[in-house]
Scaffold this active site. Structure first.
Site, PDB file in Angstrom:
ATOM      1  N   LYS A   1       0.827  -1.214   0.000  1.00  0.00           N
ATOM      2  CA  LYS A   1       0.000   0.000   0.000  1.00  0.00           C
ATOM      3  C   LYS A   1       0.861   1.264   0.000  1.00  0.00           C
ATOM      4  CE  LYS A   1      -3.813  -2.405   2.288  1.00  0.00           C
ATOM      5  NZ  LYS A   1      -3.141  -3.716   2.549  1.00  0.00           N
ATOM      6  N   ARG A   2       1.847   1.275  -0.881  1.00  0.00           N
ATOM      7  CA  ARG A   2       2.721   2.433  -1.016  1.00  0.00           C
ATOM      8  C   ARG A   2       2.063   3.488  -1.902  1.00  0.00           C
ATOM      9  NH1 ARG A   2       4.932  -0.318   2.672  1.00  0.00           N
ATOM     10  NH2 ARG A   2       7.170  -0.610   2.818  1.00  0.00           N
TER      11      ARG A   2
END
Length: 276
Positions: free
Chosen positions: A96-97
């Site tokens: 979830k960058r």
């Protein structure tokens, strides 16, 4: 891995199951804590027991980062074990960058080049220049958070912006990004009723669907609304499989749970074939 290679594996195994490796030292069998690397030992046993029943594994990076350098070492050993022994498995870094261009490029290099994952989950809300650096990598896939399965999804994702729900705007705009053919999307199984409209915006993209099982999502509903001629779905199950037992039979118990889902998926694929 190309999309076609993933599709081929789905048809070969009659499965579109993704197993989440959310490995927690507080939940794994206690006897494993005596191992030099309990996380890796647990992951390796789960992978060996279930690899023929699934097409993807998804380590949630937070469960490794939480243990510092040792956790990162466990993650590296896990992905190297997968790539060496089961190279046909699709790997997802659930990280979830998402950040400005230069930073996104470095995140992409970390997960695509150093660790050699096939894909990564990305938060889209910093826009085009935070996503396109990931899309630039050949035969790698960027999985945008679109409509998630958690309760807080309704805080922002379904709010209307100029008459359209925000998650739909994310879907629509993302299709205009450079190399958008490398995009996949996260859509929670608990939001299955939304899939019909989602398919109107991204009719052929793969959807990573968490929430089946422990979170109450229905496999049948997800397939009814979201399946494409190429299947187009990766159904993720984490806790329901990997923590099926906390005894010495944990790997065998995980295999049985994975088999239950694989059989259900084979039935859904058979239904699709009859329609086609």
């Amino acid at each position: 891995m190309t999309t076609q290679e993933l599709v081929d594996q789905i048809h070969k195994k009659k499965s579109f199951l993704c197993i989440g490796l959310d490995t927690d030292l507080e939940k794994i069998p206690t006897f494993l804590l005596e191992e030099e690397d309990p996380i890796y030992s647990f992951n390796k046993a789960i992978i060996d027991a279930t690899h023929d029943l699934c097409v993807a594994y998804k380590p949630n990076i937070a469960f490794y980062e939480a243990y510092g350098v040792q956790g990162w070492s466990s993650l590296r050993k896990t992905i190297e074990y997968l790539n060496t022994n089961y190279p046909d498995i699709f790997t997802i870094a659930d990280a979830k960058r998402g950040d400005i261009g230069n930073t996104s490029t470095r995140y992409a290099k970390a997960f695509f080049e150093d660790l050699n994952f096939d894909s990564i989950t990305i938060a889209p809300y910093m826009g085009r220049d935070s996503v396109e650096p990931f899309l630039a990598f050949k035969d790698k896939h960027t999985i945008l958070l679109a409509l998630t399965s958690n309760d807080g999804a309704f805080d922002f994702q379904t709010k209307k912006v100029d008459g359209q729900e925000l998650y739909k705007e994310v879907l629509s705009v993302s299709t205009t990004y450079k190399d958008s053919e490398n995009l996949m999307y996260v859509v929670g199984a608990t939001k299955a009723e939304y899939l019909k409209e989602i398919r109107e915006i991204v009719p052929n993209s793969f959807l990573l669907v968490p929430g089946v099982g422990a979170q109450g999502g229905s496999l049948e509903d997800v397939c009814a609304y979201g399946m494409t001629k190429d299947i187009g779905l990766l159904i993720n199950s984490s806790r329901g499989i990997i923590y099926a037992s906390n005894q010495r039979d944990y790997a065998e118990a995980a295999k049985l749970k994975a088999k239950e889902l694989q059989i259900a998926m084979e039935i859904e694929m058979s239904r699709l074939n009859k329609i086609l």
